[in-house]
Design an enzyme around this catalytic site. Structure first.
Site, PDB file in Angstrom:
ATOM      1  N   ARG A  70     -27.502 -10.354 -28.812  1.00 40.98           N
ATOM      2  CA  ARG A  70     -27.069 -11.141 -29.968  1.00 40.98           C
ATOM      3  C   ARG A  70     -26.802 -10.259 -31.188  1.00 40.98           C
ATOM      4  NH1 ARG A  70     -30.643 -16.696 -29.380  1.00 40.98           N
ATOM      5  NH2 ARG A  70     -29.036 -17.783 -28.215  1.00 40.98           N
TER       6      ARG A  70
ATOM      7  N   GLY B  77     -28.846 -20.149 -22.420  1.00 38.21           N
ATOM      8  CA  GLY B  77     -29.680 -18.950 -22.485  1.00 38.21           C
ATOM      9  C   GLY B  77     -30.145 -18.468 -21.125  1.00 38.21           C
TER      10      GLY B  77
ATOM     11  N   GLY C 196     -27.431 -24.662 -26.871  1.00 44.06           N
ATOM     12  CA  GLY C 196     -27.278 -26.017 -27.409  1.00 44.06           C
ATOM     13  C   GLY C 196     -25.964 -26.186 -28.156  1.00 44.06           C
TER      14      GLY C 196
ATOM     15  N   LYS D 277     -33.097 -29.810 -17.964  1.00 41.50           N
ATOM     16  CA  LYS D 277     -33.072 -31.095 -18.679  1.00 41.50           C
ATOM     17  C   LYS D 277     -31.752 -31.831 -18.588  1.00 41.50           C
ATOM     18  CE  LYS D 277     -35.839 -31.822 -22.234  1.00 41.50           C
ATOM     19  NZ  LYS D 277     -36.070 -31.877 -23.694  1.00 41.50           N
TER      20      LYS D 277
HETATM   21  P1  ADP Z   1     -29.867 -22.911 -19.733  1.00 41.35           P
HETATM   22  O1  ADP Z   1     -30.786 -22.166 -20.679  1.00 41.35           O
HETATM   23  O2  ADP Z   1     -28.975 -21.999 -18.950  1.00 41.35           O
HETATM   24  O3  ADP Z   1     -29.120 -24.018 -20.409  1.00 41.35           O
HETATM   25  P2  ADP Z   1     -32.004 -24.646 -18.912  1.00 41.35           P
HETATM   26  O4  ADP Z   1     -32.812 -24.181 -20.064  1.00 41.35           O
HETATM   27  O5  ADP Z   1     -31.507 -26.035 -18.921  1.00 41.35           O
HETATM   28  O6  ADP Z   1     -30.796 -23.629 -18.641  1.00 41.35           O
HETATM   29  O7  ADP Z   1     -32.872 -24.511 -17.582  1.00 41.35           O
HETATM   30  C1  ADP Z   1     -33.390 -23.278 -17.152  1.00 41.35           C
HETATM   31  C2  ADP Z   1     -34.697 -23.462 -16.452  1.00 41.35           C
HETATM   32  O8  ADP Z   1     -34.571 -24.412 -15.415  1.00 41.35           O
HETATM   33  C3  ADP Z   1     -35.174 -22.200 -15.796  1.00 41.35           C
HETATM   34  O9  ADP Z   1     -36.391 -21.816 -16.406  1.00 41.35           O
HETATM   35  C4  ADP Z   1     -35.399 -22.577 -14.347  1.00 41.35           C
HETATM   36  O10 ADP Z   1     -36.599 -22.062 -13.795  1.00 41.35           O
HETATM   37  C5  ADP Z   1     -35.497 -24.069 -14.422  1.00 41.35           C
HETATM   38  N1  ADP Z   1     -35.144 -24.705 -13.143  1.00 41.35           N
HETATM   39  C6  ADP Z   1     -33.960 -24.686 -12.530  1.00 41.35           C
HETATM   40  N2  ADP Z   1     -34.025 -25.351 -11.385  1.00 41.35           N
HETATM   41  C7  ADP Z   1     -35.301 -25.811 -11.259  1.00 41.35           C
HETATM   42  C8  ADP Z   1     -35.995 -26.574 -10.297  1.00 41.35           C
HETATM   43  N3  ADP Z   1     -35.369 -27.018  -9.197  1.00 41.35           N
HETATM   44  N4  ADP Z   1     -37.279 -26.876 -10.525  1.00 41.35           N
HETATM   45  C9  ADP Z   1     -37.905 -26.441 -11.635  1.00 41.35           C
HETATM   46  N5  ADP Z   1     -37.307 -25.700 -12.584  1.00 41.35           N
HETATM   47  C10 ADP Z   1     -36.010 -25.397 -12.397  1.00 41.35           C
HETATM   48 MG    MG Z   2     -32.737 -22.629 -21.440  1.00 39.44          MG
END
Ligand code: ADP
Ligand code: MG
Length: 397
Positions: free
Chosen positions: A41, A355, A378, A202
């Protein structure tokens, strides 16, 4: 979705010689033992910082770091960030002892063209997240004009992203401008077929994106913990998998809308299961997507990875947000790795946000092979959904 191409005043067109410029940057970087663990960043903000220095501005940089909740927390001081920035710039970065106030104003008054001053963590001040007018006034007193280059914080209506922009001539930084343009291109003029890959934890954060892409994407591939809200909505057993209750209702709606939309919603056809969320847990591959009690789905299975890979390879544009599984745990990283490799190898225009997804790309050494890696999680989702970002809206037209 209307054509909302970027129409804000750009730092490229600002007259900054001899002026003091307050630059909101996103230096919210991971720290490890008092050092910057990942300087992505900081590097992303260098073009704007260098442009302003070359043009004879004195820079006052401001960022948040972590969540100090309006109180001074020495563990979240910007000092290590300033040190790393100084190394990257090959120049002295002066470090302010506070965010605003008399001492800081004195330091600002002593700046010469090309100088760089880094303010303390803006979230040490309670007025920051409250978008407090007095605090925004205090920030505005530090400069003649304002540049927002903190795309990752642009979805927040805070004093340093929004309030101050109403008090000074306000311009978009190079990174912010590029982020908005790259992301808007995906929704406004994607080369078809447009394939959207969503995962992560989420559903509620990401369902708005599903909604928006059901209208314009050719397919939406869903993995990660997110898929279990969909399986629950379909009455499929999810065992001990991570299921967001609020997400189940949202998934039901998305499934209903997908029936009428000209877009294929693709869910996993097989999974990798674990007994617990740790690398040493019992693990097995399941043919099918029912998860028995005592087990949780922690990754998409190999057949799903192959189907997703094929869809990504045939795409004209790919947007990926959210890992396919618990990729931090090596036994459950294969699905995310397969998607990352497919995105990297695809001839399509490829954009990755989020992230953890970006962290996964880096972990696999593939970040350089993607067309645009967004610095905003976000913020990128909200922009893709068609929401207005307060930190962008507040800039001069
Ligand atoms: P990003 O930061 O790319 O938007 P998120 O924050 O929504 O992604 O989600 C990332 C997290 O989701 C990671 O820590 C990963 O371990 C968790 N994750 C992904 N698939 C699963 C799963 N099937 N069960 C539990 N955790 C999961
Ligand atoms: Mg995340």
């Amino acid at each position: 979705m209307g054509a909302v191409s970027f129409s804000k005043a750009s730092v490229r067109d600002a007259d900054v010689a001899g002026k003091r410029v307050l630059v909101r940057v996103d230096f919210n970087v991971p720290l490890d033992a008092g050092r910057v663990a990942d300087d992505t960043r900081i590097r992303a903000a260098l073009p704007t910082i260098e442009l302003l220095r070359e043009r004879g501005a004195a820079l006052v940089l401001v960022s948040h770091l972590g969540r100090p909740k309006g109180k001074v927390d020495p563990a979240l001081s910007m000092r290590p960030v300033g040190e790393r920035l100084g190394e990257l710039l090959g120049a002295t970065v002066h470090q302010a002892p506070a965010v605003v106030g008399e001492d800081v104003e004195t330091m600002v008054a002593g700046l010469s063209p090309g100088d760089v001053l880094l303010l303390e963590n803006v979230r040490f001040e309670p007025g920051e997240t409250e978008d407090d007018p007095n605090f925004a006034d205090a920030l505005a007193r530090l400069a003649d004009l304002y540049v927002n280059d903190a795309f990752g914080a642009a979805h927040r209506a805070h004093a340093s992203t929004e309030g101050v922009a109403h008090r000074l001539p306000a311009y978009a930084g190079l990174l912010l401008e590029r982020e908005v343009n790259e992301l808007m291109r995906v929704v406004e003029s994607p080369e078809p077929p447009l394939v959207v890959v969503l995962g992560g934890a989420k559903v509620s954060d990401k369902v708005g994106v599903i909604d928006c892409f059901l209208e314009i994407a050719d397919s939406i591939l869903i993995g990660g913990a997110m898929c279990f809200s969909f399986f629950r909505a379909q009455g499929i057993a999810t065992g001990d998998s991570l299921v967001e209750e609020e997400g189940v209702r949202l998934a039901e709606e998305a499934l209903r809308r997908a029936e009428d939309a000209d877009c294929e919603l693709m869910l996993p056809v097989d999974l990798v299961l674990g007994e617990g969320f740790d690398a040493a847990t019992a693990r097995r591959e399941s043919d099918g997507v029912e998860v028995p009690d005592g087990w949780m789905g922690l990754d998409i299975g190999p057949r799903t990875a192959a189907v997703f890979t094929e869809a990504i390879a045939a795409a004209g544009t790919v947007l990926w947000n959210g890992p396919m599984g618990a990729f931090e745990l090596e036994p459950f990283a294969a699905g995310t790795r397969a998607v990352a490799e497919a995105v990297a190898a695809s001839p399509a225009t490829t954009v990755v946000g989020g992230g953890d997804s970006v962290a996964a790309l880096r972990q696999f050494g593939l970040a350089e092979k993607v067309d645009w890696v967004s610095t905003g999680g976000g913020a990128s989702l909200e922009l893709l959904e068609g929401k207005k970002l307060p930190g962008v809206e507040a800039l001069d037209a």
